[in-house]
Design a protein around this motif. Sequence first.
Motif, PDB file in Angstrom:
ATOM      1  N   ARG A 175      12.759  13.844  25.065  1.00 47.04           N
ATOM      2  CA  ARG A 175      12.345  13.492  23.703  1.00 47.04           C
ATOM      3  C   ARG A 175      12.127  14.720  22.819  1.00 47.04           C
ATOM      4  O   ARG A 175      12.286  14.651  21.612  1.00 47.04           O
ATOM      5  CB  ARG A 175      11.099  12.623  23.739  1.00 47.04           C
ATOM      6  CG  ARG A 175      11.400  11.230  24.257  1.00 47.04           C
ATOM      7  CD  ARG A 175      10.181  10.354  24.184  1.00 47.04           C
ATOM      8  NE  ARG A 175      10.511   9.028  24.657  1.00 47.04           N
ATOM      9  CZ  ARG A 175      10.041   7.923  24.100  1.00 47.04           C
ATOM     10  NH1 ARG A 175       9.209   7.990  23.096  1.00 47.04           N
ATOM     11  NH2 ARG A 175      10.386   6.748  24.585  1.00 47.04           N
ATOM     12  N   VAL A 184      16.598  15.491  15.439  1.00 48.36           N
ATOM     13  CA  VAL A 184      16.216  14.639  14.309  1.00 48.36           C
ATOM     14  C   VAL A 184      15.631  15.488  13.186  1.00 48.36           C
ATOM     15  O   VAL A 184      15.956  15.294  12.009  1.00 48.36           O
ATOM     16  CB  VAL A 184      15.230  13.553  14.794  1.00 48.36           C
ATOM     17  CG1 VAL A 184      14.528  12.875  13.654  1.00 48.36           C
ATOM     18  CG2 VAL A 184      15.959  12.521  15.653  1.00 48.36           C
ATOM     19  N   SER A 206      14.878  10.038   6.045  1.00 48.78           N
ATOM     20  CA  SER A 206      14.353   9.843   7.395  1.00 48.78           C
ATOM     21  C   SER A 206      15.491   9.693   8.386  1.00 48.78           C
ATOM     22  O   SER A 206      16.610   9.314   8.023  1.00 48.78           O
ATOM     23  CB  SER A 206      13.436   8.621   7.463  1.00 48.78           C
ATOM     24  OG  SER A 206      14.175   7.430   7.349  1.00 48.78           O
ATOM     25  N   VAL A 207      15.174  10.016   9.648  1.00 48.92           N
ATOM     26  CA  VAL A 207      16.137   9.912  10.741  1.00 48.92           C
ATOM     27  C   VAL A 207      15.390   9.325  11.933  1.00 48.92           C
ATOM     28  O   VAL A 207      14.282   9.761  12.258  1.00 48.92           O
ATOM     29  CB  VAL A 207      16.719  11.296  11.119  1.00 48.92           C
ATOM     30  CG1 VAL A 207      17.749  11.165  12.227  1.00 48.92           C
ATOM     31  CG2 VAL A 207      17.321  11.979   9.908  1.00 48.92           C
ATOM     32  N   THR A 208      16.004   8.342  12.594  1.00 45.66           N
ATOM     33  CA  THR A 208      15.385   7.705  13.747  1.00 45.66           C
ATOM     34  C   THR A 208      16.427   7.528  14.844  1.00 45.66           C
ATOM     35  O   THR A 208      17.561   7.149  14.564  1.00 45.66           O
ATOM     36  CB  THR A 208      14.810   6.314  13.373  1.00 45.66           C
ATOM     37  OG1 THR A 208      13.943   6.458  12.253  1.00 45.66           O
ATOM     38  CG2 THR A 208      14.055   5.684  14.522  1.00 45.66           C
ATOM     39  N   THR A 239      16.833   5.372  18.399  1.00 42.58           N
ATOM     40  CA  THR A 239      16.245   4.302  19.201  1.00 42.58           C
ATOM     41  C   THR A 239      17.125   3.995  20.402  1.00 42.58           C
ATOM     42  O   THR A 239      18.332   4.264  20.382  1.00 42.58           O
ATOM     43  CB  THR A 239      16.076   3.000  18.385  1.00 42.58           C
ATOM     44  OG1 THR A 239      17.354   2.593  17.892  1.00 42.58           O
ATOM     45  CG2 THR A 239      15.129   3.191  17.210  1.00 42.58           C
ATOM     46  N   ILE A 257      11.601   3.433  19.662  1.00 43.91           N
ATOM     47  CA  ILE A 257      11.841   4.679  18.936  1.00 43.91           C
ATOM     48  C   ILE A 257      11.664   5.852  19.891  1.00 43.91           C
ATOM     49  O   ILE A 257      10.601   6.042  20.479  1.00 43.91           O
ATOM     50  CB  ILE A 257      10.891   4.815  17.732  1.00 43.91           C
ATOM     51  CG1 ILE A 257      11.185   3.699  16.726  1.00 43.91           C
ATOM     52  CG2 ILE A 257      11.032   6.184  17.081  1.00 43.91           C
ATOM     53  CD1 ILE A 257      10.220   3.643  15.556  1.00 43.91           C
ATOM     54  N   HIS A 314      11.728  10.314  15.718  1.00 42.86           N
ATOM     55  CA  HIS A 314      11.718   9.943  14.300  1.00 42.86           C
ATOM     56  C   HIS A 314      11.195  11.122  13.484  1.00 42.86           C
ATOM     57  O   HIS A 314      10.274  11.817  13.905  1.00 42.86           O
ATOM     58  CB  HIS A 314      10.826   8.716  14.056  1.00 42.86           C
ATOM     59  CG  HIS A 314      10.665   8.399  12.596  1.00 42.86           C
ATOM     60  ND1 HIS A 314      11.634   7.740  11.884  1.00 42.86           N
ATOM     61  CD2 HIS A 314       9.667   8.685  11.718  1.00 42.86           C
ATOM     62  CE1 HIS A 314      11.233   7.613  10.623  1.00 42.86           C
ATOM     63  NE2 HIS A 314      10.048   8.181  10.499  1.00 42.86           N
ATOM     64  N   SER A 360      10.617  12.068   9.074  1.00 44.23           N
ATOM     65  CA  SER A 360      10.805  11.665   7.684  1.00 44.23           C
ATOM     66  C   SER A 360      10.205  12.722   6.780  1.00 44.23           C
ATOM     67  O   SER A 360       9.412  13.555   7.209  1.00 44.23           O
ATOM     68  CB  SER A 360      10.170  10.290   7.423  1.00 44.23           C
ATOM     69  OG  SER A 360       8.788  10.344   7.670  1.00 44.23           O
ATOM     70  N   LYS A 402      20.823   3.027   4.089  1.00 38.43           N
ATOM     71  CA  LYS A 402      20.484   3.032   5.513  1.00 38.43           C
ATOM     72  C   LYS A 402      21.796   2.990   6.290  1.00 38.43           C
ATOM     73  O   LYS A 402      22.543   2.026   6.203  1.00 38.43           O
ATOM     74  CB  LYS A 402      19.620   1.823   5.849  1.00 38.43           C
ATOM     75  CG  LYS A 402      19.078   1.821   7.241  1.00 38.43           C
ATOM     76  CD  LYS A 402      18.131   0.644   7.430  1.00 38.43           C
ATOM     77  CE  LYS A 402      17.491   0.661   8.783  1.00 38.43           C
ATOM     78  NZ  LYS A 402      16.548  -0.466   8.916  1.00 38.43           N
ATOM     79  N   THR A 445      19.678   6.081  13.102  1.00 40.51           N
ATOM     80  CA  THR A 445      19.554   5.552  11.748  1.00 40.51           C
ATOM     81  C   THR A 445      19.214   6.702  10.811  1.00 40.51           C
ATOM     82  O   THR A 445      18.268   7.448  11.063  1.00 40.51           O
ATOM     83  CB  THR A 445      18.430   4.490  11.664  1.00 40.51           C
ATOM     84  OG1 THR A 445      18.674   3.488  12.641  1.00 40.51           O
ATOM     85  CG2 THR A 445      18.373   3.866  10.286  1.00 40.51           C
ATOM     86  N   GLN A 458      18.430   7.468   6.734  1.00 35.17           N
ATOM     87  CA  GLN A 458      18.183   6.913   5.401  1.00 35.17           C
ATOM     88  C   GLN A 458      18.363   8.021   4.376  1.00 35.17           C
ATOM     89  O   GLN A 458      17.789   9.101   4.503  1.00 35.17           O
ATOM     90  CB  GLN A 458      16.780   6.322   5.301  1.00 35.17           C
ATOM     91  CG  GLN A 458      16.654   5.017   6.028  1.00 35.17           C
ATOM     92  CD  GLN A 458      15.389   4.267   5.643  1.00 35.17           C
ATOM     93  OE1 GLN A 458      14.555   4.759   4.900  1.00 35.17           O
ATOM     94  NE2 GLN A 458      15.274   3.067   6.147  1.00 35.17           N
TER      95      GLN A 458
END
Length: 181
Positions: A75, A82, A93-95, A97, A103, A106, A108, A126, A154, A156
């Motif tokens: 992680r 990220v 933001s970036v996530t 999963t 998650i 993440h 942001s 998104k 993801t 944004q």
Amino acid sequence: PAVVGNERRILVSELSGKATIVSKTTKYALANNKDVMEKILLRVQDLENALRNRGQASAAQLAATSEDAMLAGNRQKLARFVQSALQEKHVLSVTVTDMKGNILAHASEPTDKSSPPPLAESSRYKLLAPVYRSPETGEAKAAAGPGKQIGWVTVQLSSAALQTEQNKILFQSLLIVFLGL
């Protein structure tokens, strides 16, 4: 809105038609110039497509680089990936999963209490990219294509800068029409 001293805002996007562009430019007397109107519409669509394509490329690149860290359960490495993706222009933001929606990482943009409230969902893009486990090496890899999906990335993006650029295009078009260029 005018009763309370406000002005109606019209959002211009790639889905905008000529009517939206006409309503946005009517006060500048551009609405009757079809050539200028079509050029404005094409430029707005190009800008929006470029932002979306850049965001999708960022998500796909992060998905490809996240595979090893996801498989290893690292992680910290995912968090670094990220965080670095967040440094790109317009990224909010970036996530990352897993397939269950947990998650794994993440990041942001930090929120400042003195700044305006966060952007509404309509002011964001998104973008999703799947993370695949690479097929094993050898002949199977060449024939298999992408391996099993192991998660999602993801990203944004903010469309605020896009709106500013679109307003510049409208202003420049107005200037061109008034100067007769």
